[in-house]
Design a protein around this motif. Sequence first.
Motif, PDB file in Angstrom:
ATOM      1  N   THR A 158       0.915  52.827 -45.709  1.00 34.26           N
ATOM      2  CA  THR A 158       0.386  53.531 -44.540  1.00 34.26           C
ATOM      3  C   THR A 158      -0.713  52.721 -43.873  1.00 34.26           C
ATOM      4  O   THR A 158      -0.736  52.551 -42.648  1.00 34.26           O
ATOM      5  CB  THR A 158      -0.150  54.916 -44.947  1.00 34.26           C
ATOM      6  OG1 THR A 158       0.927  55.709 -45.451  1.00 34.26           O
ATOM      7  CG2 THR A 158      -0.799  55.627 -43.768  1.00 34.26           C
ATOM      8  N   SER A 182      -1.083  59.771 -29.800  1.00 37.56           N
ATOM      9  CA  SER A 182      -0.014  60.458 -30.521  1.00 37.56           C
ATOM     10  C   SER A 182      -0.508  61.809 -31.006  1.00 37.56           C
ATOM     11  O   SER A 182      -1.692  61.961 -31.333  1.00 37.56           O
ATOM     12  CB  SER A 182       0.448  59.612 -31.712  1.00 37.56           C
ATOM     13  OG  SER A 182       0.937  58.354 -31.290  1.00 37.56           O
ATOM     14  N   GLU A 239       7.581  57.671 -38.537  1.00 34.99           N
ATOM     15  CA  GLU A 239       7.201  58.794 -39.391  1.00 34.99           C
ATOM     16  C   GLU A 239       5.723  59.112 -39.202  1.00 34.99           C
ATOM     17  O   GLU A 239       4.980  58.340 -38.579  1.00 34.99           O
ATOM     18  CB  GLU A 239       7.486  58.475 -40.863  1.00 34.99           C
ATOM     19  CG  GLU A 239       6.758  57.253 -41.384  1.00 34.99           C
ATOM     20  CD  GLU A 239       7.190  56.858 -42.782  1.00 34.99           C
ATOM     21  OE1 GLU A 239       6.364  56.258 -43.488  1.00 34.99           O
ATOM     22  OE2 GLU A 239       8.342  57.150 -43.147  1.00 34.99           O
ATOM     23  N   THR A 240       5.317  60.256 -39.744  1.00 29.90           N
ATOM     24  CA  THR A 240       3.923  60.683 -39.639  1.00 29.90           C
ATOM     25  C   THR A 240       3.045  59.886 -40.596  1.00 29.90           C
ATOM     26  O   THR A 240       3.395  59.688 -41.764  1.00 29.90           O
ATOM     27  CB  THR A 240       3.804  62.179 -39.951  1.00 29.90           C
ATOM     28  OG1 THR A 240       4.569  62.920 -38.991  1.00 29.90           O
ATOM     29  CG2 THR A 240       2.350  62.634 -39.892  1.00 29.90           C
ATOM     30  N   GLY A 282      -1.626  64.705 -33.306  1.00 30.73           N
ATOM     31  CA  GLY A 282      -2.177  64.636 -34.650  1.00 30.73           C
ATOM     32  C   GLY A 282      -3.328  65.600 -34.817  1.00 30.73           C
ATOM     33  O   GLY A 282      -3.720  66.315 -33.889  1.00 30.73           O
ATOM     34  N   SER A 326       1.309  61.928 -35.777  1.00 28.20           N
ATOM     35  CA  SER A 326       2.762  61.964 -35.646  1.00 28.20           C
ATOM     36  C   SER A 326       3.252  60.821 -34.770  1.00 28.20           C
ATOM     37  O   SER A 326       2.544  60.351 -33.882  1.00 28.20           O
ATOM     38  CB  SER A 326       3.222  63.290 -35.031  1.00 28.20           C
ATOM     39  OG  SER A 326       2.809  64.379 -35.827  1.00 28.20           O
ATOM     40  N   GLY A 327       4.468  60.413 -35.024  1.00 29.59           N
ATOM     41  CA  GLY A 327       5.055  59.374 -34.197  1.00 29.59           C
ATOM     42  C   GLY A 327       6.118  58.617 -34.939  1.00 29.59           C
ATOM     43  O   GLY A 327       6.179  58.654 -36.176  1.00 29.59           O
ATOM     44  N   SER A 361      -3.690  63.392 -39.928  1.00 27.24           N
ATOM     45  CA  SER A 361      -2.263  63.094 -39.743  1.00 27.24           C
ATOM     46  C   SER A 361      -2.011  62.726 -38.291  1.00 27.24           C
ATOM     47  O   SER A 361      -2.574  63.326 -37.379  1.00 27.24           O
ATOM     48  CB  SER A 361      -1.404  64.294 -40.147  1.00 27.24           C
ATOM     49  OG  SER A 361      -1.707  65.418 -39.349  1.00 27.24           O
TER      50      SER A 361
END
Length: 299
Positions: free
Chosen positions: A129, A225, A185-186, A227, A181-182, A179
């Motif tokens: 990540t 994005s 994947e998140t 989140g 999103s996009g 978090s």
Amino acid sequence: MTYTDHRTVRRVLRREIAGTIGVLTDEHDFRAMRHYRSFVFDDHATYLRHVEAVLRTRALQGNHTTLALFDPEEYAAFCAHTGLDPDRRTSRTRFTAELAATGPTVPYEGQPLADLLPALVDEAVRRATWEYATTLLARLGACASCGEDLGREAFTRASQLIVRILDTAGPGNRHLVCSVSGPPETLVAVLHADDVDDADGHMELDDTELLEFTTVLAVGLATGSPGGLVMRTTAPGTADRIHGWRLRTHGLEPLTAGEVFDAYCTDVESGDLISPESNVDYCEPPDLGDGGPSPTHRH
């Protein structure tokens, strides 16, 4: 004490050597390795029992061992890059040594392998990540108007926001989740900030967690994005407090107490209501004040 027996000396030296075992954590990866004739195991459960036995034996002998996540696809790419034969035990050893130096690892400290493997997978996900989020920030490049690095500006802004959030939070141990999103994947990052029992009100932060969390938050701020950021504060003798914010390109937009309640008490997949936790207050977040950062690239 002077050792005169060479075998005794070598036995002592072996205890000074730290070791790493590359582990195939799931059936899919295990089946991929069975394509190599030099890989002698034919059952994943049996393989894991042998791994655990080796770990226990090394621990009893006073040897320190770490576990690394063995990925067959990465292994094949490593062998292709280095010109090694992937169907040789020595090639797997070389790859594991590379994992020990550059990849995610967790130490074996006597815990059951069933507890250790999820921790290893979590560590690998955290590393992936952070690396992906870092790449996204680097790809933003420079502002066309003023030339400032957009990724660096977003990271600085995220750092300032985290400081404001922690400074304005009440006493207690804080658990933050961010978090973004996009595609594909998140991205999710977690940060723990625990109170230290001293008169200065210091907090205990893990530097790696802080770096990962700041990077993911910066991606949300820089890209716009969807989140959110949620913080749960736990202190003795009081109900847990939960606050939340939406991510916006200009910063963080506070959620109302009702919105926080809805987020925690609604099943994400079905939309059904979930009973609220006992001894938990769903609250509007504290005011971050005028010290909160503002974006410098609205142009």
